[in-house]
Write a protein that holds these residues in place. Structure first.
Motif, PDB file in Angstrom:
ATOM      1  N   TYR A 434       0.902  -1.165   0.024  1.00 13.28           N
ATOM      2  CA  TYR A 434       0.042  -0.133   0.204  1.00 13.28           C
ATOM      3  C   TYR A 434       0.760   1.207   0.008  1.00 13.28           C
ATOM      4  O   TYR A 434       0.265   2.395   0.171  1.00 13.28           O
ATOM      5  N   GLU A 435       2.114   0.952  -0.170  1.00 12.35           N
ATOM      6  CA  GLU A 435       2.784   2.341  -0.037  1.00 12.35           C
ATOM      7  C   GLU A 435       2.840   2.620  -1.643  1.00 12.35           C
ATOM      8  O   GLU A 435       3.333   1.992  -2.480  1.00 12.35           O
ATOM      9  N   ARG A 436       2.589   4.103  -1.934  1.00  9.61           N
ATOM     10  CA  ARG A 436       2.763   4.418  -3.329  1.00  9.61           C
ATOM     11  C   ARG A 436       3.450   5.739  -3.366  1.00  9.61           C
ATOM     12  O   ARG A 436       3.302   6.408  -2.366  1.00  9.61           O
ATOM     13  N   ALA A 437       4.281   5.823  -4.406  1.00  8.42           N
ATOM     14  CA  ALA A 437       5.002   7.165  -4.316  1.00  8.42           C
ATOM     15  C   ALA A 437       3.832   8.083  -4.433  1.00  8.42           C
ATOM     16  O   ALA A 437       3.472   8.538  -5.786  1.00  8.42           O
ATOM     17  N   SER A 438       3.247   8.606  -3.350  1.00 14.07           N
ATOM     18  CA  SER A 438       2.194   9.111  -3.223  1.00 14.07           C
ATOM     19  C   SER A 438       1.655  10.242  -4.184  1.00 14.07           C
ATOM     20  O   SER A 438       2.338  10.366  -5.108  1.00 14.07           O
ATOM     21  N   SER A 439       0.623  10.859  -3.753  1.00 15.43           N
ATOM     22  CA  SER A 439       0.175  12.046  -4.474  1.00 15.43           C
ATOM     23  C   SER A 439       0.083  12.205  -6.020  1.00 15.43           C
ATOM     24  O   SER A 439      -0.114  13.012  -6.495  1.00 15.43           O
ATOM     25  N   ARG A 440       0.672  10.844  -6.459  1.00 13.91           N
ATOM     26  CA  ARG A 440       0.503  11.052  -8.014  1.00 13.91           C
ATOM     27  C   ARG A 440      -0.529  10.112  -8.721  1.00 13.91           C
ATOM     28  O   ARG A 440      -0.671   9.786  -9.503  1.00 13.91           O
ATOM     29  N   GLY A 441      -1.651   9.951  -7.722  1.00 16.35           N
ATOM     30  CA  GLY A 441      -2.763   9.461  -8.217  1.00 16.35           C
ATOM     31  C   GLY A 441      -2.692   7.726  -8.653  1.00 16.35           C
ATOM     32  O   GLY A 441      -3.041   7.674  -9.972  1.00 16.35           O
ATOM     33  N   ALA A 442      -2.251   7.111  -7.810  1.00 13.86           N
ATOM     34  CA  ALA A 442      -1.847   5.846  -8.610  1.00 13.86           C
ATOM     35  C   ALA A 442      -3.155   5.069  -8.784  1.00 13.86           C
ATOM     36  O   ALA A 442      -2.947   4.191  -9.866  1.00 13.86           O
ATOM     37  N   ARG A 443      -4.091   5.285  -8.080  1.00 11.08           N
ATOM     38  CA  ARG A 443      -5.490   4.974  -8.506  1.00 11.08           C
ATOM     39  C   ARG A 443      -5.964   4.754  -9.908  1.00 11.08           C
ATOM     40  O   ARG A 443      -6.379   3.949 -10.824  1.00 11.08           O
ATOM     41  N   SER A 444      -5.640   6.148 -10.374  1.00 14.70           N
ATOM     42  CA  SER A 444      -6.066   6.392 -11.718  1.00 14.70           C
ATOM     43  C   SER A 444      -5.213   5.364 -12.786  1.00 14.70           C
ATOM     44  O   SER A 444      -5.658   5.355 -13.924  1.00 14.70           O
ATOM     45  N   LYS A 445      -4.174   4.986 -12.350  1.00 16.83           N
ATOM     46  CA  LYS A 445      -3.434   4.181 -13.202  1.00 16.83           C
ATOM     47  C   LYS A 445      -3.518   2.870 -13.063  1.00 16.83           C
ATOM     48  O   LYS A 445      -3.064   1.668 -13.525  1.00 16.83           O
ATOM     49  N   GLY A 446      -4.590   2.268 -12.166  1.00 14.33           N
ATOM     50  CA  GLY A 446      -5.043   0.954 -12.076  1.00 14.33           C
ATOM     51  C   GLY A 446      -4.596   0.051 -11.242  1.00 14.33           C
ATOM     52  O   GLY A 446      -4.815  -1.140 -11.443  1.00 14.33           O
ATOM     53  N   GLY A 447      -3.553   0.708 -10.501  1.00 10.79           N
ATOM     54  CA  GLY A 447      -2.934  -0.436  -9.557  1.00 10.79           C
ATOM     55  C   GLY A 447      -3.383  -0.839  -8.430  1.00 10.79           C
ATOM     56  O   GLY A 447      -4.458  -0.072  -7.938  1.00 10.79           O
ATOM     57  N   THR A 448      -3.047  -1.804  -7.677  1.00 11.25           N
ATOM     58  CA  THR A 448      -3.819  -2.208  -6.346  1.00 11.25           C
ATOM     59  C   THR A 448      -2.978  -1.899  -5.180  1.00 11.25           C
ATOM     60  O   THR A 448      -3.285  -2.015  -4.018  1.00 11.25           O
ATOM     61  N   GLY A 449      -1.593  -1.319  -5.521  1.00 11.90           N
ATOM     62  CA  GLY A 449      -0.649  -0.946  -4.423  1.00 11.90           C
ATOM     63  C   GLY A 449       0.013  -2.183  -3.780  1.00 11.90           C
ATOM     64  O   GLY A 449       0.490  -1.763  -2.660  1.00 11.90           O
ATOM     65  N   LEU A 450      -0.147  -3.202  -4.363  1.00 11.39           N
ATOM     66  CA  LEU A 450       0.218  -4.510  -3.808  1.00 11.39           C
ATOM     67  C   LEU A 450       1.551  -5.071  -4.879  1.00 11.39           C
ATOM     68  O   LEU A 450       2.026  -6.122  -4.188  1.00 11.39           O
ATOM     69  N   GLY A 451       1.446  -4.851  -5.739  1.00 14.07           N
ATOM     70  CA  GLY A 451       2.289  -5.323  -6.881  1.00 14.07           C
ATOM     71  C   GLY A 451       3.566  -5.493  -6.382  1.00 14.07           C
ATOM     72  O   GLY A 451       4.241  -6.744  -6.282  1.00 14.07           O
ATOM     73  N   LEU A 452       4.501  -4.465  -5.918  1.00 14.14           N
ATOM     74  CA  LEU A 452       5.682  -4.556  -5.767  1.00 14.14           C
ATOM     75  C   LEU A 452       6.010  -5.460  -4.364  1.00 14.14           C
ATOM     76  O   LEU A 452       6.898  -5.998  -4.161  1.00 14.14           O
ATOM     77  N   SER A 453       5.088  -5.408  -3.331  1.00 17.60           N
ATOM     78  CA  SER A 453       5.053  -6.139  -2.322  1.00 17.60           C
ATOM     79  C   SER A 453       5.068  -7.617  -2.561  1.00 17.60           C
ATOM     80  O   SER A 453       5.869  -8.264  -2.067  1.00 17.60           O
ATOM     81  N   ILE A 454       4.126  -8.049  -3.321  1.00 23.33           N
ATOM     82  CA  ILE A 454       4.164  -9.068  -3.721  1.00 23.33           C
ATOM     83  C   ILE A 454       5.413  -9.673  -4.653  1.00 23.33           C
ATOM     84  O   ILE A 454       6.081 -10.810  -4.315  1.00 23.33           O
ATOM     85  N   THR A 455       5.963  -8.876  -5.571  1.00 23.02           N
ATOM     86  CA  THR A 455       7.142  -9.018  -6.181  1.00 23.02           C
ATOM     87  C   THR A 455       8.168  -9.332  -5.018  1.00 23.02           C
ATOM     88  O   THR A 455       9.114 -10.268  -5.346  1.00 23.02           O
ATOM     89  N   LYS A 456       8.408  -8.411  -4.072  1.00 22.60           N
ATOM     90  CA  LYS A 456       9.372  -8.640  -3.068  1.00 22.60           C
ATOM     91  C   LYS A 456       9.255  -9.928  -2.274  1.00 22.60           C
ATOM     92  O   LYS A 456      10.408 -10.643  -2.416  1.00 22.60           O
ATOM     93  N   GLU A 457       8.186 -10.281  -1.948  1.00 23.65           N
ATOM     94  CA  GLU A 457       7.992 -11.274  -1.279  1.00 23.65           C
ATOM     95  C   GLU A 457       8.702 -12.384  -2.097  1.00 23.65           C
ATOM     96  O   GLU A 457       9.249 -13.505  -1.707  1.00 23.65           O
ATOM     97  N   ILE A 458       7.878 -12.759  -3.505  1.00 20.60           N
ATOM     98  CA  ILE A 458       8.386 -13.778  -4.288  1.00 20.60           C
ATOM     99  C   ILE A 458       9.828 -13.999  -4.573  1.00 20.60           C
ATOM    100  O   ILE A 458      10.725 -14.879  -4.350  1.00 20.60           O
ATOM    101  N   LEU A 459      10.520 -12.731  -4.800  1.00 21.19           N
ATOM    102  CA  LEU A 459      11.948 -12.684  -4.988  1.00 21.19           C
ATOM    103  C   LEU A 459      12.684 -13.052  -3.784  1.00 21.19           C
ATOM    104  O   LEU A 459      13.739 -13.893  -3.852  1.00 21.19           O
ATOM    105  N   GLN A 460      12.200 -12.665  -2.494  1.00 21.07           N
ATOM    106  CA  GLN A 460      13.029 -12.936  -1.100  1.00 21.07           C
ATOM    107  C   GLN A 460      12.760 -14.615  -1.107  1.00 21.07           C
ATOM    108  O   GLN A 460      13.554 -15.209  -0.827  1.00 21.07           O
ATOM    109  N   ARG A 461      11.603 -15.114  -1.450  1.00 18.17           N
ATOM    110  CA  ARG A 461      11.564 -16.520  -1.107  1.00 18.17           C
ATOM    111  C   ARG A 461      12.454 -17.374  -2.137  1.00 18.17           C
ATOM    112  O   ARG A 461      12.633 -18.624  -1.889  1.00 18.17           O
ATOM    113  N   HIS A 462      12.770 -16.738  -3.245  1.00 20.46           N
ATOM    114  CA  HIS A 462      13.667 -17.146  -4.208  1.00 20.46           C
ATOM    115  C   HIS A 462      15.165 -17.033  -3.848  1.00 20.46           C
ATOM    116  O   HIS A 462      15.989 -17.557  -4.508  1.00 20.46           O
TER     117      HIS A 462
END
Ligand code: ADP
Length: 486
Positions: A434-462
C-alpha cells in the motif's frame, strides 16, 4: 490426518533469585568454614610436630657440627651455647661419649633444669640409636599418664679430634587440644559472622538483580495488554540492560506492526469501498437514467465491469500476498528459462504498441540461462514489473526488458522505463504494501498498491537480489538477479 503436536516448553523448577543467591552464599560460607575447621583440627597437630622435628634437627646439627669439626673446643663456651639454644627452643640436650669417658647435658644451665627427662629417656634413646646402628633416630615418648609428649632425637657424632659421642635432644610437645579448642571457638564466631554477612550480602545483591527484573516484568505485562509505549529500564547489570534493550526494540516493532495492520485495514477497506461505490452508483445510474439509452448504458456498464475487475485484482493480490507471507504458498522450484517467460508476458502487451504507440523491447542473451525458480511466480514478478513500467512510463511510452549475465554466476533482469521516475524519499517505501509514491494518483493508473510487495516476497522466497534505480522525471530501472544453474 496429521496433527501437529505442540512442543511443550521446558519446565524449570523455579525459585526466586533472592532464595537461590542466599542459599548459594550460605552454602559457600559453610563449605569455607568446614574446610578451615578440617585443616585446623586435623592438620594443625601434624604440622606442629613436623616443625618441632625440624627445629630439633637444626639445633642438634649446629651443636654436633661444632663438636665434630672444631679443632679446639672451649667446653665452657660450648656448654653456654648449648644452654642458650636449649632455653631458646625449650629443649634438653644430653651428650655422652661412646667410651663412657664423659657426659654433658644442658641441665647444668639453670633455665634448662625443668626439662630434665631423667635417665630413662636417655636410656630409651640410646637403645634405639644402637638398634639403628648409629643412624639418627627420631621418635616420641610420653609419660605414664600420657598427658605430656616429648619429641626425641638421637644421633652418633664422630670427630677426629675427640671421642665419638651420642647426641640426644628432647623437646616437649605442647598439647594441641586446648589450642584447637580455642581455635574452634573462634571459628564458631567467624562462622556465625560469615553466615550473617553472606546472608546480608546475598539479600543485597539479589534485590539489586531482582528489582529491575520485576520492573521489566511489570512493563512487559503492560505491553502484553497493548501498551507499546512502555519504556523498559535497564540496570547496572549488562545482561539486564541487554534484555531491556531487546524488549524496547520489540515494543517498537510491535507498535509498528500494529500501525501497519491498522493502515492495511484502512487501505484495504478504502480500496474495496471505492470500486463498490462506483459499481453501485453506475448501476443506479443505469436504473434511473441511462437504462433506455443504449450508448450511455453500455458506457456505464463498461465502468461497472472495469471496477469489478479492479475489485477482483485487489482481492486476488491481497490473497496472494497473505498466502506468500504466511508461508502457505509453496514455491515449486524447477529450472526455468526466464527469457522465454518474459517473451510470453510481453506478448500480452504487444497490443499497446499498435494501439497506444508504446515501444516495448526485449533484449535477450544469445545463450539461454536457466535459473532455479517457480515459473508461475516469476511470470507474476515480470508481469508486475512490466505493468508498472507501462503504467508509469509517462509520455515517452518506452519500455525495455533486458537480460544479462553478471559475474558469470548471476542472471540479471532489468525492466527499464523512461517514465515519471521515483523521488529519492519514496524509493525505500515502494516495496511495502500500500505504499505508493504518493500524491500521484496511483489509483487512476489502475494499480492495487500491492504489486511490488508481492514481487518482493516472491523474490525473497527465491533468494534473489533485487532493487531499483530511478531518477524522478527520467525513468526507472527495476532489477533482480538469480544464480544461474551451470
Ligand atoms: P501500484 O499498484 O500502486 O503500482 P506497486 O506495488 O506495483 O503498486 O507499486 C508501488 C508504487 O511504486 C507505485 O504506486 C508507484 O508510485 C511506484 N512505482 C512502481 N513502479 C514504478 C515505475 N516503473 N516508475 C515509477 N514509479 C513506480
Amino acid at each position: 490426518m496429521k496433527t501437529d503436536i505442540a512442543k511443550e516448553p521446558k519446565k524449570y523448577r523455579t525459585r526466586s533469585v533472592r532464595f537461590r543467591l542466599t542459599a548459594y552464599f550460605v552454602i559457600f560460607a559453610l563449605v569455607l568454614m568446614a574446610m578451615l575447621w578440617f585443616f585446623q583440627t586435623v592438620f594443625l597437630e601434624q604440622y606442629y610436630e613436623m616443625e618441632m622435628e625440624k627445629k630439633i634437627q637444626t639445633a642438634v646439627s649446629s651443636l654436633s657440627l661444632q663438636y665434630a669439626i672444631s679443632g679446639e673446643l672451649d667446653l665452657e663456651k660450648y656448654l653456654q651455647e648449648m644452654g642458650e639454644i636449649s632455653s631458646a627452643n625449650d629443649m634438653y640436650f644430653y651428650i655422652e661419649a661412646e667410651d663412657e669417658s664423659f657426659n654433658i647435658s644442658s641441665t647444668d644451665q639453670a633455665s634448662a633444669g625443668r626439662y630434665y627427662y631423667g635417665r630413662s629417656g636417655v636410656d630409651l634413646a640410646r637403645e634405639r640409636l644402637l638398634a639403628n646402628n648409629g643412624e639418627p633416630v627420631t621418635f616420641k615418648i610420653s609419660n605414664q599418664t600420657g598427658d605430656s609428649i616429648t619429641q626425641v632425637y638421637g644421633a652418633k657424632v664422630d670427630s677426629e679430634y675427640r671421642p665419638s659421642v651420642r647426641f640426644f635432644a628432647f623437646a616437649p610437645l605442647t598439647p594441641m587440644g586446648p589450642a584447637v579448642g580455642i581455635l574452634a571457638k573462634q571459628l564458631m564466631i567467624v562462622t556465625a559472622v560469615s553466615l550473617v554477612v553472606a546472608f546480608i550480602l546475598a539479600l543485597y545483591i539479589s534485590s539489586r538483580i531482582a528489582h529491575p527484573i520485576h520492573s521489566i516484568t511489570e512493563r512487559a505485562q503492560e505491553m502484553a495488554e497493548g501498551n507499546y509505549d512502555v519504556q523498559f529500564e535497564g540496570s547496572s547489570y549488562r545482561e539486564i540492560n541487554n534484555l531491556a534493550g531487546t524488549l524496547n526494540t520489540t515494543a517498537k516493532a510491535l507498535s509498528r506492526t500494529e500501525q501497519l495492520q491498522r493502515d492495511l485495514m484502512a487501505n484495504v477497506s478504502h480500496d474495496l469501498r471505492t470500486p463498490i461505490t462506483m459499481v453501485k452508483s453506475y448501476a443506479e445510474m443505469i436504473r434511473d437514467i441511462s437504462g433506455d439509452n443504449e450508448e450511455k448504458r453500455n458506457q456505464h456498464l463498461g465502468v461497472i465491469i472495469e471496477e469489478s475487475d479492479r475489485l477482483s485484482y485487489l482481492v486476488n493480490d491481497i490473497l496472494t500476498l497473505s498466502r506468500i507471507q504466511a508461508g502457505v504458498e509453496i514455491m515449486e522450484m524447477a529450472p526455468v528459462d526466464l527469457q522465454k517467460c518474459a517473451e510470453s508476458v510481453l506478448a500480452t502487451y504487444r497490443v499497446l504498441e499498435e494501439q497506444e504507440g508504446f515501444s516495448i523491447r526485449l533484449q535477450t542473451m544469445e545463450q539461454p540461462a536457466l535459473v532455479n525458480a517457480d515459473q508461475h511466480r516469476m511470470e507474476q514478478v515480470l508481469s508486475n514489473l512490466i505493468s508498472n513500467a507501462v503504467r508509469y512510463s509517462g509520455e515517452r511510452r518506452d519500455v525495455e526488458v533486458a537480460f544479462l549475465r553478471r559475474d558469470r554466476k548471476w542472471l540479471r533482469c532489468e525492466v527499464r522505463d523512461k517514465g515519471i521516475g521515483i523521488a529519492p524519499e519514496d524509493i525505500d517505501n515502494i516495496w511495502n504494501r500500500y505504499e505508493r509514491a504518493s500524491s500521484r494518483g496511483a489509483r487512476s493508473k489502475g494499480g492495487t498498491g500491492l504489486g511490488l510487495s508481492i514481487t518482493k516476497e516472491i523474490l525473497q522466497r527465491h533468494g534473489a537480489k533485487y532493487g531499483v534505480e530511478s531518477v524522478l522525471g527520467e525513468g526507472s530501472i527495476f532489477w533482480f538477479e538469480l544464480p544461474v544453474i551451470d
